[in-house]
Scaffold this motif. Sequence first.
Motif, PDB file in Angstrom:
ATOM      1  N   ILE A  35       0.899  -1.128  -0.058  1.00  0.00           N
ATOM      2  CA  ILE A  35       0.123   0.012   0.003  1.00  0.00           C
ATOM      3  C   ILE A  35       1.170   1.296   0.039  1.00  0.00           C
ATOM      4  CG2 ILE A  35      -1.828  -1.371   1.132  1.00  0.00           C
ATOM      5  CD1 ILE A  35      -1.130   0.580   3.674  1.00  0.00           C
ATOM      6  N   THR A  36       0.428   2.210  -0.830  1.00  0.00           N
ATOM      7  CA  THR A  36       1.062   3.373  -0.806  1.00  0.00           C
ATOM      8  C   THR A  36       0.141   4.822  -0.419  1.00  0.00           C
ATOM      9  OG1 THR A  36       2.624   2.768  -2.319  1.00  0.00           O
ATOM     10  CG2 THR A  36       2.554   5.066  -1.916  1.00  0.00           C
ATOM     11  N   HIS A  60      23.629   7.042  -2.300  1.00  0.00           N
ATOM     12  CA  HIS A  60      22.775   5.835  -2.400  1.00  0.00           C
ATOM     13  C   HIS A  60      21.910   5.554  -3.613  1.00  0.00           C
ATOM     14  CE1 HIS A  60      22.913   6.279   1.987  1.00  0.00           C
ATOM     15  NE2 HIS A  60      22.564   7.794   1.889  1.00  0.00           N
ATOM     16  N   GLU A  61      21.927   4.088  -3.972  1.00  0.00           N
ATOM     17  CA  GLU A  61      21.495   3.765  -5.308  1.00  0.00           C
ATOM     18  C   GLU A  61      20.326   2.751  -5.053  1.00  0.00           C
ATOM     19  OE1 GLU A  61      22.428   4.837  -8.116  1.00  0.00           O
ATOM     20  OE2 GLU A  61      24.343   5.881  -7.629  1.00  0.00           O
ATOM     21  N   ILE A  62      19.544   2.913  -5.979  1.00  0.00           N
ATOM     22  CA  ILE A  62      18.305   1.788  -5.908  1.00  0.00           C
ATOM     23  C   ILE A  62      18.378   0.615  -6.744  1.00  0.00           C
ATOM     24  CG2 ILE A  62      15.746   1.736  -6.440  1.00  0.00           C
ATOM     25  CD1 ILE A  62      15.627   4.859  -6.217  1.00  0.00           C
ATOM     26  N   TYR A  63      18.258  -0.353  -6.021  1.00  0.00           N
ATOM     27  CA  TYR A  63      18.356  -1.986  -7.004  1.00  0.00           C
ATOM     28  C   TYR A  63      17.083  -2.532  -6.775  1.00  0.00           C
ATOM     29  CZ  TYR A  63      23.302  -0.805  -6.292  1.00  0.00           C
ATOM     30  OH  TYR A  63      24.639  -0.105  -6.394  1.00  0.00           O
ATOM     31  N   GLN A  64      16.904  -3.178  -7.663  1.00  0.00           N
ATOM     32  CA  GLN A  64      15.656  -4.116  -7.988  1.00  0.00           C
ATOM     33  C   GLN A  64      15.957  -5.488  -7.588  1.00  0.00           C
ATOM     34  OE1 GLN A  64      13.527  -3.978 -11.600  1.00  0.00           O
ATOM     35  NE2 GLN A  64      13.630  -1.969 -11.942  1.00  0.00           N
ATOM     36  N   ASP A  65      14.816  -6.015  -6.736  1.00  0.00           N
ATOM     37  CA  ASP A  65      14.998  -7.347  -6.272  1.00  0.00           C
ATOM     38  C   ASP A  65      13.702  -8.018  -6.872  1.00  0.00           C
ATOM     39  OD1 ASP A  65      15.144  -9.918  -5.155  1.00  0.00           O
ATOM     40  OD2 ASP A  65      15.533  -9.171  -3.143  1.00  0.00           O
ATOM     41  N   LYS A  66      13.759  -8.425  -8.160  1.00  0.00           N
ATOM     42  CA  LYS A  66      12.834  -9.112  -9.090  1.00  0.00           C
ATOM     43  C   LYS A  66      12.245 -10.252  -8.388  1.00  0.00           C
ATOM     44  CE  LYS A  66      14.146  -6.850 -13.204  1.00  0.00           C
ATOM     45  NZ  LYS A  66      14.364  -7.254 -14.714  1.00  0.00           N
ATOM     46  N   THR A  90       3.686 -17.604   3.720  1.00  0.00           N
ATOM     47  CA  THR A  90       4.646 -16.523   3.912  1.00  0.00           C
ATOM     48  C   THR A  90       3.743 -15.501   3.230  1.00  0.00           C
ATOM     49  OG1 THR A  90       6.250 -17.248   2.513  1.00  0.00           O
ATOM     50  CG2 THR A  90       6.536 -17.800   4.827  1.00  0.00           C
ATOM     51  N   CYS A  91       4.222 -14.182   3.616  1.00  0.00           N
ATOM     52  CA  CYS A  91       3.943 -13.229   2.938  1.00  0.00           C
ATOM     53  C   CYS A  91       4.943 -11.941   3.148  1.00  0.00           C
ATOM     54  CB  CYS A  91       2.299 -12.812   2.939  1.00  0.00           C
ATOM     55  SG  CYS A  91       2.043 -12.048   4.541  1.00  0.00           S
ATOM     56  N   MET A  92       5.015 -11.008   2.153  1.00  0.00           N
ATOM     57  CA  MET A  92       5.901 -10.048   2.287  1.00  0.00           C
ATOM     58  C   MET A  92       5.112  -8.687   1.927  1.00  0.00           C
ATOM     59  SD  MET A  92       9.664  -9.339   1.079  1.00  0.00           S
ATOM     60  CE  MET A  92       9.262  -8.944  -0.427  1.00  0.00           C
ATOM     61  N   SER A  93       5.111  -7.555   2.385  1.00  0.00           N
ATOM     62  CA  SER A  93       4.444  -6.467   2.017  1.00  0.00           C
ATOM     63  C   SER A  93       4.993  -5.288   2.380  1.00  0.00           C
ATOM     64  CB  SER A  93       2.911  -6.441   2.174  1.00  0.00           C
ATOM     65  OG  SER A  93       2.928  -6.322   3.682  1.00  0.00           O
ATOM     66  N   SER A  94       4.715  -3.880   2.206  1.00  0.00           N
ATOM     67  CA  SER A  94       5.237  -2.794   2.271  1.00  0.00           C
ATOM     68  C   SER A  94       4.377  -1.591   2.594  1.00  0.00           C
ATOM     69  CB  SER A  94       6.412  -2.518   1.481  1.00  0.00           C
ATOM     70  OG  SER A  94       5.958  -2.118   0.247  1.00  0.00           O
ATOM     71  N   VAL A  95       4.448  -0.907   3.400  1.00  0.00           N
ATOM     72  CA  VAL A  95       3.476   0.333   3.711  1.00  0.00           C
ATOM     73  C   VAL A  95       4.730   1.537   3.336  1.00  0.00           C
ATOM     74  CG1 VAL A  95       2.224   1.622   5.351  1.00  0.00           C
ATOM     75  CG2 VAL A  95       2.370  -0.862   5.475  1.00  0.00           C
ATOM     76  N   LEU A 100      11.573   9.367  -7.413  1.00  0.00           N
ATOM     77  CA  LEU A 100      10.468   8.995  -6.891  1.00  0.00           C
ATOM     78  C   LEU A 100       9.526   7.670  -7.302  1.00  0.00           C
ATOM     79  CD1 LEU A 100       8.314   9.776  -4.579  1.00  0.00           C
ATOM     80  CD2 LEU A 100       7.266  11.254  -6.230  1.00  0.00           C
ATOM     81  N   THR A 101       9.109   7.613  -8.536  1.00  0.00           N
ATOM     82  CA  THR A 101       8.573   6.595  -9.140  1.00  0.00           C
ATOM     83  C   THR A 101       9.247   5.396  -9.255  1.00  0.00           C
ATOM     84  OG1 THR A 101       9.117   7.416 -11.370  1.00  0.00           O
ATOM     85  CG2 THR A 101       7.040   8.077 -10.431  1.00  0.00           C
ATOM     86  N   TYR A 102      10.612   5.546  -9.460  1.00  0.00           N
ATOM     87  CA  TYR A 102      11.584   4.270  -9.551  1.00  0.00           C
ATOM     88  C   TYR A 102      11.662   3.510  -7.979  1.00  0.00           C
ATOM     89  CZ  TYR A 102      15.446   1.608 -10.751  1.00  0.00           C
ATOM     90  OH  TYR A 102      16.469   0.462 -11.310  1.00  0.00           O
ATOM     91  N   LEU A 103      11.703   4.461  -7.007  1.00  0.00           N
ATOM     92  CA  LEU A 103      11.777   3.796  -5.551  1.00  0.00           C
ATOM     93  C   LEU A 103      10.332   3.340  -5.180  1.00  0.00           C
ATOM     94  CD1 LEU A 103      13.030   3.670  -2.862  1.00  0.00           C
ATOM     95  CD2 LEU A 103      12.190   5.685  -2.479  1.00  0.00           C
ATOM     96  N   LEU A 104       9.166   3.968  -5.806  1.00  0.00           N
ATOM     97  CA  LEU A 104       7.869   3.179  -5.538  1.00  0.00           C
ATOM     98  C   LEU A 104       7.526   2.296  -6.636  1.00  0.00           C
ATOM     99  CD1 LEU A 104       6.307   6.511  -4.241  1.00  0.00           C
ATOM    100  CD2 LEU A 104       7.070   4.600  -2.759  1.00  0.00           C
ATOM    101  N   GLN A 105       8.225   1.852  -7.505  1.00  0.00           N
ATOM    102  CA  GLN A 105       7.843   1.061  -8.643  1.00  0.00           C
ATOM    103  C   GLN A 105       6.903  -0.078  -8.173  1.00  0.00           C
ATOM    104  OE1 GLN A 105      11.115  -0.408 -10.991  1.00  0.00           O
ATOM    105  NE2 GLN A 105       9.730  -1.793 -12.052  1.00  0.00           N
ATOM    106  N   TYR A 106       7.296  -1.007  -7.119  1.00  0.00           N
ATOM    107  CA  TYR A 106       6.625  -2.051  -6.858  1.00  0.00           C
ATOM    108  C   TYR A 106       5.379  -1.755  -5.993  1.00  0.00           C
ATOM    109  CZ  TYR A 106      10.066  -5.135  -9.061  1.00  0.00           C
ATOM    110  OH  TYR A 106      10.813  -5.437 -10.003  1.00  0.00           O
ATOM    111  N   ALA A 107       5.587  -0.471  -5.318  1.00  0.00           N
ATOM    112  CA  ALA A 107       4.267  -0.221  -4.479  1.00  0.00           C
ATOM    113  C   ALA A 107       3.324   0.412  -5.500  1.00  0.00           C
ATOM    114  CB  ALA A 107       4.845   1.100  -3.495  1.00  0.00           C
ATOM    115  N   LEU A 108       3.470   0.891  -6.752  1.00  0.00           N
ATOM    116  CA  LEU A 108       2.387   1.450  -7.612  1.00  0.00           C
ATOM    117  C   LEU A 108       1.962   0.254  -8.426  1.00  0.00           C
ATOM    118  CD1 LEU A 108       4.137   4.763  -8.449  1.00  0.00           C
ATOM    119  CD2 LEU A 108       2.268   4.286  -6.909  1.00  0.00           C
TER     120      LEU A 108
END
Length: 576
Positions: free
Chosen positions: A313-314, A392-398, A462-467, A522-530
């Motif tokens: 959720i965002t 600080h760099e943004i990395y994806q964990d697909k 198991t589950c993983m999510s982010s707020v 901003l959108t790169y950081l929130l990619q999986y949240a959107l």
Amino acid sequence: SFGPPRVPLSTMNRTAPRNKIVKSDVAGKSSDVRKRKGAPSNPSVATKAVKTKTTSSSTSARATTKSTSSKSKLGTSSKLSARPARETPLSKAQAEVAAVKNELKSLTAKLEEVNSSAKELETERNSLRSEIDSFKSENVSLKDKLETKTQELCNTVETMTEAKTKLEAQLQETSGKLKDAMQQIEKQTNSIVSLEENLSKTEAELAEAKTTIMNDELERRRLHNTIQELKGNIRVFCRLRPLPASKKSSNLSVNHEENSLTLTTTNESVSGTATKKVNSFQFDQVYDGSADQAAVFAEVSQMVQSALDGYNITIFAYGQTGSGKTYTMQGGDNVESRGLIPRAVDQIFAGVAPLKEKGWKYSFEASFVEIYNETIRDLLSKDPSNGQSVKHEIYQDKDKGDVRVSGVTTVTVTESSTVSDLLQTANSNRAMAATNSNSQSSRSHSVFRLKIIGENQVSGDTCMSSVNLVDLAGSERIEKSGATGDRLKEAQNINKSLSNLGTVIMALGKRDKHVPFRNSKLTYLLQYALAGNSKCLMFVNVSQEQESTPESLCSLRFATKVNSVQIGTAKTSKAK
């Protein structure tokens, strides 16, 4: 008192034979003497016999002398012829006296021997008497000891008899208790067997109940998600900032029944004629200036629950600078004025408690960053440069459907009160500056991220999510804010990232193959949240002051575009 020593009982039997032997030897010797001399066994009688015999011997000697004398007279005539000389009476008498003396001497020696034997016997007798007395004394002592021991044994027997009686009574009582206990054990055994049977049934019912609970929980999640989807995976709430006391009127009006509001604008023509235009907007929820923080969060709490169910959720706070975005997200200093971030964390920890009973175990990790001029800063860093010295760099964990930021401080959160300290640290590090529109304008986008990892110890799920709670920098018109230099650069980057956020949301709504997430940090950081497995809520904060009408109109139009977007069905994000 000077008699012979006592002979112990243990040696009596060894001593007795020796005494008997001595007595028998002495008796034998005495007997032999008496037999040879014709003396009696008694020593006194023997003495008398010796005296009598001496007298008799004297008489016999005299008779013998007379007889001899007569005989010698009779045979004188014959001997005279044979012998030339004749024995005289004197010589005969002397011979007889010598013979008597010899016999007396012999008898005296024998008497002395008998007396010696008698003395030895007397000594032996006295010794034996002393031993007998000692034995008698010892026998008396032994009798006393025997009586004492006998009395003690009698007392002991009496005591033991009493003890035996008591023990028998106790044994009888214990036997009765044991019998009762055995009966009770038998009853309890039967009860245990019955309880075990009931337990087996209960365990079966419990297993069935757990299965039912799990199914009910899955059904609850499904229905809850359905409700959220019906409300929209992307929703927009509008919140009006209270009008300052110095301002008496507003050109905004709210219709709560329809969740709509109108903004009246006045346009002046070239000829100078003023025309009014009513702009209508409708959103999922509209809160006027009287709504407090609790009322605003009431609807948001349902979306926060989705995070525990495994959905990303965002929540955005969007609007012009000074419209109340930071207050909406973080709140004020007292409990009643707490914002969405602390209330959301409270809601999450409150929601964990009942899920623990259903086998769920959760862990939480928090991070807080800002995006300033397209550069990521760590707001929780203890670096005096506010994290500016670290890139600080943004990395994806697909594989996990997530992103991570290198070198960012991550805090394990075990209780909701920890978040208050994190907010204070972040606020002290965030980039702030004064503009014509706001004396304390946020010059960056802040992103509070709470990562949730859950595991069900019963089912193994198991589950993983982010707020993601995002306080966007204020949108502003450069000609009004009067920004120059660094403020101008900040405003340009802010407007660019906000514009790209709108482009990304529109692309998601159109299901474009390419979504320009990388066009801004901003959108790169929130990619999986959107993306499709997320739920998104945007608060558009609006100032009611008439001087802010152009900025308010821009914000409301942007929010309307976002509200028109429909993102596909949300999916839970399972940890891999």
